[in-house]
Design an enzyme around this catalytic site. Structure first.
Site, short mmCIF file in Angstrom:
data_model
loop_
_atom_site.label_atom_id
_atom_site.label_comp_id
_atom_site.label_asym_id
_atom_site.label_seq_id
_atom_site.Cartn_x
_atom_site.Cartn_y
_atom_site.Cartn_z
N HIS A 96 0.83 -1.20 0.00
CA HIS A 96 0.00 0.00 0.00
C HIS A 96 0.86 1.25 0.00
O HIS A 96 0.54 2.24 -0.67
CB HIS A 96 -0.94 0.00 1.21
CG HIS A 96 -2.21 -0.75 0.99
ND1 HIS A 96 -3.45 -0.14 0.95
CD2 HIS A 96 -2.46 -2.07 0.79
CE1 HIS A 96 -4.38 -1.04 0.74
NE2 HIS A 96 -3.80 -2.23 0.65
N ASP A 104 7.66 5.68 0.37
CA ASP A 104 8.09 6.86 1.13
C ASP A 104 7.49 6.93 2.53
O ASP A 104 7.54 7.97 3.19
CB ASP A 104 7.73 8.14 0.37
CG ASP A 104 6.21 8.35 0.26
OD1 ASP A 104 5.44 7.38 0.52
OD2 ASP A 104 5.78 9.46 -0.09
N ASP A 275 4.64 -20.66 0.41
CA ASP A 275 4.89 -21.67 -0.62
C ASP A 275 4.04 -21.37 -1.85
O ASP A 275 3.20 -20.47 -1.83
CB ASP A 275 4.60 -23.07 -0.07
CG ASP A 275 3.17 -23.22 0.44
OD1 ASP A 275 2.28 -22.53 -0.08
OD2 ASP A 275 2.94 -24.03 1.36
#
Length: 350
Positions: A96, A104, A275
């Site tokens: 996100h 940032d 996995d």
């Protein structure tokens, strides 16, 4: 096993540590390619080397905060030991963050109208982990380590803790000063079609291969039942369930998700293991989110799904490469870009 897949496995066996810089000369020979895509290995640089056009460096904190990674790793280990689900939460939080304004740490800013306050961010978790790491680092290396670097590295260590691959992370990201709630609504939420997902990833400098392999993060983690109930009862307004869900899996989900507030594992088979079973599930019509299942039905992505389902090492290899690419999206490194926050939840007052 197909001849092409067997050849792919043979070529992958020598590969170990992975990352993804930006110039062709940084790469060894390409391993193989899916239609239109190439998987690469990387010649791993020394700490002193800097192969990144954006000034990220593997030795960025070598002198200013040499204990950075040991502190971060210890804290991540402690949190994941208490709650293993935080590993998936950190992966999602990192995605996100990088999806809006680049990596940032803008998702961490906690004020009215920030990305964190958006409806799309309501189920995000892991903020406490980052705050804990930051507080400890401020004791040892004040005003030195960015929140963006912490989130990127913590995501890597959490992935490793659950059995996922390791990848080298270069440092030097600055923390952003801007965070806008409405921009957070652009992050894919599991209802999109493949074309819109491909376009979104391309806008971040990522490709179709990155889309498929990063979707594999759904090998761990959970989703709210509220986010999938439309698939179970009224798909596209038909009053019927989504026909792409296997009957037995549909029956399980309908019993599990009577209440929107409940949660269900993204990987119904091995939810605690990192996995490639996620891809095997897609071939069995057991993709939880609509965007998961569409990866197997779309001709642009289905060959890659099949390759990952049949070759675990291919998946873990490419996951490391693609995560390194994700962590490098639109980073701030210039002298006049961003800052090093002393509190990840707010921009500096000074």
């Amino acid at each position: 096993m197909s001849n092409s897949l067997f050849s792919l496995l043979i070529l992958l066996l020598p590969c170990t540590i992975l990352a993804s810089p930006h110039s062709p000369e940084d790469f060894d020979e390409p391993i193989t390619s899916f239609p239109g895509e190439t998987i690469y290995t990387l010649k791993v640089p020394t700490l002193e080397e800097n192969n990144f056009d954006n000034l990220l460096s593997f030795g960025h904190y070598q002198k200013s905060c040499p204990q950075f990674e040991s502190i971060l790793n210890r804290k991540v280990q402690e949190w994941i030991h208490k709650d293993y689900t935080l590993a998936a939460s950190l992966l999602r939080l990192h995605f996100h963050d990088c999806s809006i304004r680049g990596c940032d740490a803008s998702i961490l800013l906690n004020h009215d109208g920030s990305e964190r306050s958006a409806q799309a961010s309501k189920t995000l978790r892991g903020f406490d982990v980052i705050d804990d790491i930051k507080a400890e680092l401020e004791k040892h290396c004040p005003k030195t380590v960015s929140c963006a670097d912490i989130l990127t590295a913590a995501t890597r260590d959490a992935t490793v803790k659950l059995g996922g691959p390791y990848w080298p992370v270069p440092y030097g990201r600055k923390d952003g000063l801007v965070s806008i709630a409405k921009e957070a609504e652009m992050v894919p939420m599991g209802h999109e079609n493949i074309t819109s997902l491909v376009e979104f990833f391309q806008s971040k400098g990522l490709n179709v291969l990155d889309l498929v392999v990063l979707s594999g993060a759904h090998t761990i983690g959970r989703a709210s039942c509220g986010s999938i109930q439309y698939r179970l009862y009224n798909y596209n307004g038909t009053g019927k369930p989504d026909p792409s869900i296997a009957p037995k899996y549909l029956n399980f989900l309908q019993r599990k998700c009577r209440w929107a507030s409940e949660y269900v594992d993204l990987d119904a088979t091995t939810p605690r293991a990192f996995d490639p079973v996620y891809y095997i599930n897609l071939k069995k019509k057991m993709g939880l989110l609509s965007t998961d299942q569409l990866l197997y039905s779309d001709p642009r992505t289905s060959p890659i799904v099949s390759a990952f389902a049949g070759a675990p090492y291919v998946f873990t290899h490419q996951f490391a490469v693609s995560m390194a690419k994700l962590g490098d999206v639109e980073v701030l490194t210039g002298e006049d870009e961003g800052e090093i926050r002393t509190n990840c939840n707010a921009i500096n007052a000074y």
